[in-house]
Design a protein around this motif. Structure first.
Motif, PDB file in Angstrom:
ATOM      1  N   VAL A 242      -4.757  -6.137  -6.998  1.00 55.19           N
ATOM      2  CA  VAL A 242      -3.583  -6.920  -6.105  1.00 55.19           C
ATOM      3  C   VAL A 242      -3.787  -6.881  -4.676  1.00 55.19           C
ATOM      4  N   ILE A 243      -4.426  -5.937  -4.124  1.00 55.23           N
ATOM      5  CA  ILE A 243      -4.381  -5.758  -2.714  1.00 55.23           C
ATOM      6  C   ILE A 243      -5.513  -6.704  -2.398  1.00 55.23           C
ATOM      7  N   GLU A 244      -6.476  -6.809  -3.195  1.00 61.39           N
ATOM      8  CA  GLU A 244      -7.732  -7.641  -2.816  1.00 61.39           C
ATOM      9  C   GLU A 244      -7.231  -9.106  -2.746  1.00 61.39           C
ATOM     10  N   TYR A 245      -6.470  -9.501  -3.670  1.00 59.05           N
ATOM     11  CA  TYR A 245      -5.934 -10.896  -3.458  1.00 59.05           C
ATOM     12  C   TYR A 245      -4.918 -10.938  -2.508  1.00 59.05           C
ATOM     13  N   LEU A 246      -4.128 -10.179  -2.234  1.00 58.59           N
ATOM     14  CA  LEU A 246      -3.116 -10.185  -1.091  1.00 58.59           C
ATOM     15  C   LEU A 246      -3.911 -10.379   0.328  1.00 58.59           C
ATOM     16  N   GLU A 247      -5.149  -9.668   0.311  1.00 57.29           N
ATOM     17  CA  GLU A 247      -5.970  -9.974   1.616  1.00 57.29           C
ATOM     18  C   GLU A 247      -6.507 -11.079   1.637  1.00 57.29           C
ATOM     19  N   LYS A 248      -6.964 -11.641   0.410  1.00 54.36           N
ATOM     20  CA  LYS A 248      -7.648 -12.856   0.487  1.00 54.36           C
ATOM     21  C   LYS A 248      -6.775 -14.209   0.599  1.00 54.36           C
ATOM     22  N   LEU A 249      -5.591 -13.952   0.159  1.00 56.41           N
ATOM     23  CA  LEU A 249      -4.889 -15.286   0.288  1.00 56.41           C
ATOM     24  C   LEU A 249      -4.377 -15.297   1.649  1.00 56.41           C
TER      25      LEU A 249
ATOM     26  N   PHE B 237       0.824  -3.028 -17.214  1.00 54.14           N
ATOM     27  CA  PHE B 237       0.925  -4.122 -17.943  1.00 54.14           C
ATOM     28  C   PHE B 237       1.610  -5.358 -17.300  1.00 54.14           C
ATOM     29  N   TRP B 238       2.813  -4.889 -16.904  1.00 51.77           N
ATOM     30  CA  TRP B 238       3.670  -6.096 -16.215  1.00 51.77           C
ATOM     31  C   TRP B 238       3.154  -6.448 -14.846  1.00 51.77           C
ATOM     32  N   GLU B 239       2.498  -5.567 -14.120  1.00 50.69           N
ATOM     33  CA  GLU B 239       1.854  -5.790 -12.719  1.00 50.69           C
ATOM     34  C   GLU B 239       0.600  -6.926 -12.991  1.00 50.69           C
ATOM     35  N   ARG B 240      -0.225  -6.584 -14.193  1.00 45.20           N
ATOM     36  CA  ARG B 240      -1.216  -7.534 -14.422  1.00 45.20           C
ATOM     37  C   ARG B 240      -0.636  -8.613 -14.820  1.00 45.20           C
TER      38      ARG B 240
ATOM     39  N   ARG C  43       0.752  -1.382  -0.128  1.00 44.65           N
ATOM     40  CA  ARG C  43       0.122   0.099   0.087  1.00 44.65           C
ATOM     41  C   ARG C  43       0.794   1.235   0.162  1.00 44.65           C
ATOM     42  N   ALA C  44       1.839   1.251   0.890  1.00 46.60           N
ATOM     43  CA  ALA C  44       2.876   2.392   1.019  1.00 46.60           C
ATOM     44  C   ALA C  44       3.600   2.595  -0.555  1.00 46.60           C
ATOM     45  N   LEU C  45       3.918   1.568  -1.222  1.00 49.79           N
ATOM     46  CA  LEU C  45       4.444   1.718  -2.529  1.00 49.79           C
ATOM     47  C   LEU C  45       3.669   2.289  -3.481  1.00 49.79           C
ATOM     48  N   TYR C  46       2.361   1.935  -3.631  1.00 48.29           N
ATOM     49  CA  TYR C  46       1.142   2.381  -4.488  1.00 48.29           C
ATOM     50  C   TYR C  46       1.005   3.854  -3.944  1.00 48.29           C
ATOM     51  N   ALA C  47       0.987   4.061  -2.664  1.00 49.99           N
ATOM     52  CA  ALA C  47       0.527   5.591  -2.040  1.00 49.99           C
ATOM     53  C   ALA C  47       1.768   6.475  -2.671  1.00 49.99           C
ATOM     54  N   ASN C  48       3.022   6.213  -2.427  1.00 51.69           N
ATOM     55  CA  ASN C  48       4.162   6.863  -2.686  1.00 51.69           C
ATOM     56  C   ASN C  48       4.125   7.321  -4.215  1.00 51.69           C
ATOM     57  N   PHE C  49       3.718   6.277  -5.085  1.00 46.83           N
ATOM     58  CA  PHE C  49       3.892   6.450  -6.570  1.00 46.83           C
ATOM     59  C   PHE C  49       2.546   7.456  -6.870  1.00 46.83           C
ATOM     60  N   ASP C  50       1.530   7.160  -6.424  1.00 50.09           N
ATOM     61  CA  ASP C  50       0.386   7.860  -6.639  1.00 50.09           C
ATOM     62  C   ASP C  50       0.606   9.306  -6.322  1.00 50.09           C
TER      63      ASP C  50
ATOM     64  N   GLU D 229      -7.090   2.351 -15.248  1.00 50.31           N
ATOM     65  CA  GLU D 229      -6.744   0.649 -15.389  1.00 50.31           C
ATOM     66  C   GLU D 229      -5.432   0.502 -14.168  1.00 50.31           C
ATOM     67  N   PHE D 230      -4.438   1.819 -13.983  1.00 48.35           N
ATOM     68  CA  PHE D 230      -3.577   1.483 -13.132  1.00 48.35           C
ATOM     69  C   PHE D 230      -4.127   1.504 -11.756  1.00 48.35           C
ATOM     70  N   GLN D 231      -5.008   2.262 -11.488  1.00 49.96           N
ATOM     71  CA  GLN D 231      -5.795   2.007 -10.147  1.00 49.96           C
ATOM     72  C   GLN D 231      -6.435   0.846  -9.798  1.00 49.96           C
ATOM     73  N   VAL D 232      -7.091   0.377 -11.023  1.00 49.13           N
ATOM     74  CA  VAL D 232      -8.021  -0.759 -10.583  1.00 49.13           C
ATOM     75  C   VAL D 232      -6.992  -2.067 -10.367  1.00 49.13           C
ATOM     76  N   THR D 233      -5.998  -2.260 -11.140  1.00 37.18           N
ATOM     77  CA  THR D 233      -4.918  -2.871 -11.111  1.00 37.18           C
ATOM     78  C   THR D 233      -4.225  -3.135  -9.593  1.00 37.18           C
ATOM     79  N   HIS D 234      -4.050  -1.762  -8.947  1.00 31.14           N
ATOM     80  CA  HIS D 234      -3.517  -1.956  -7.555  1.00 31.14           C
ATOM     81  C   HIS D 234      -4.588  -2.500  -6.721  1.00 31.14           C
ATOM     82  N   GLN D 235      -5.923  -2.093  -6.911  1.00 32.34           N
ATOM     83  CA  GLN D 235      -6.909  -2.507  -6.017  1.00 32.34           C
ATOM     84  C   GLN D 235      -7.172  -3.897  -6.258  1.00 32.34           C
TER      85      GLN D 235
END
Length: 242
Positions: free
Chosen positions: A188-195, A127-130, A89-96, A180-186
């Motif tokens: 990723v976070i949702e999957y990390l929370e789920k796993l 692209f690479w994140e997805r 989250r900090a990584l994304y927030a910093n870039f945002d 698309e950038f923000q949706v991808t972030h969300q």
């Protein structure tokens, strides 16, 4: 491969009773008239002779041993799921925060690196994140093996892929790319929370024995690399105005 193994050895063998002499790396050394594999000499203390003894090791052998050693530490030396989420989250927030301070004109101005604009860097990261991280997380969630796309199998292939990503995205609207950038972030976070914690700390063969947590915890990652491109460009822009 030698330098990669050497960097690992420097920190690892000190805890295994030896040290690396960087001045005694020998590649394709001829021994007894035969060309052997690339060799690295490890100095280890002989407690009987009370002196350091040089032992020649094959780099391929050492690489395999270090991978095993690294995997044995993955369950004890890695961050927790909560720490990983906080870090991501900090990584994304910093870039945002970085791109939030830029105007639409600045975001679309070419020249950040070559013809690329900040928008192009954002599309590239998405692209690479997805393709990699998000698909890896989906595979773990579904209990399947992630399959490498092969789009970065060599430096040449990766460069061609990056050029294709640029061409496919350069004419897209800024709003679409940012969305698309923000949706991808969300996602990723949702999957990390789920796993579960165990799933995130399990070494995966398709990740070269790394766990997701260890893989994402490595310093100087993709986001930091592109953030630096943008910051360097902004500095140049500022200096030009002066």
């Amino acid at each position: 491969m030698g330098e990669q193994v050497l960097s690992l050895l420097t920190g690892t063998f000190s805890g295994m009773g030896g040290y690396v002499d960087r001045d005694k790396i020998i590649f394709s050394r001829r021994i007894n008239g035969l060309t052997q594999e690339s060799l690295l000499f490890i100095h280890r203390r002989d407690t009987v002779a009370k002196q350091d003894i040089e032992y020649p090791y094959s780099l391929l052998y050492l690489k395999a041993k270090l991978e095993d050693y690294g995997r044995s530490k993955t369950m004890t030396d890695q961050k927790s799921k909560a720490e990983l989420l906080e870090m991501r989250r900090a990584l994304y927030a910093n870039f945002d925060a970085l791109i939030a301070g830029l105007s639409e004109q600045q975001l679309q101005m070419p020249g950040v690196s070559g013809d690329w604009s900040v928008k192009d860097h954002i599309a590239h990261l998405t692209f690479w994140e997805r393709l990699n991280l998000l698909e890896m997380l989906k595979s773990i969630d579904q209990g399947t093996n992630w399959i490498d796309s092969g789009l970065e199998s060599t430096e040449e292939v990766r460069d061609k892929t990056n050029q294709q990503i640029y061409l496919q995205n350069k004419d897209r609207s800024l709003a679409e790319v940012l969305s698309e950038f923000q949706v991808t972030h969300q996602q990723v976070i949702e999957y990390l929370e789920k796993l579960g914690e165990e799933e995130l700390k399990t070494p995966y063969k398709w990740l070269e024995g790394y766990t997701i947590i260890t893989w994402l915890s490595e310093p100087n990652g993709h986001y930091q690399e592109h953030e630096q491109f943008i910051r360097d460009w902004l500095t140049k822009q500022s200096n030009t105005k002066k």
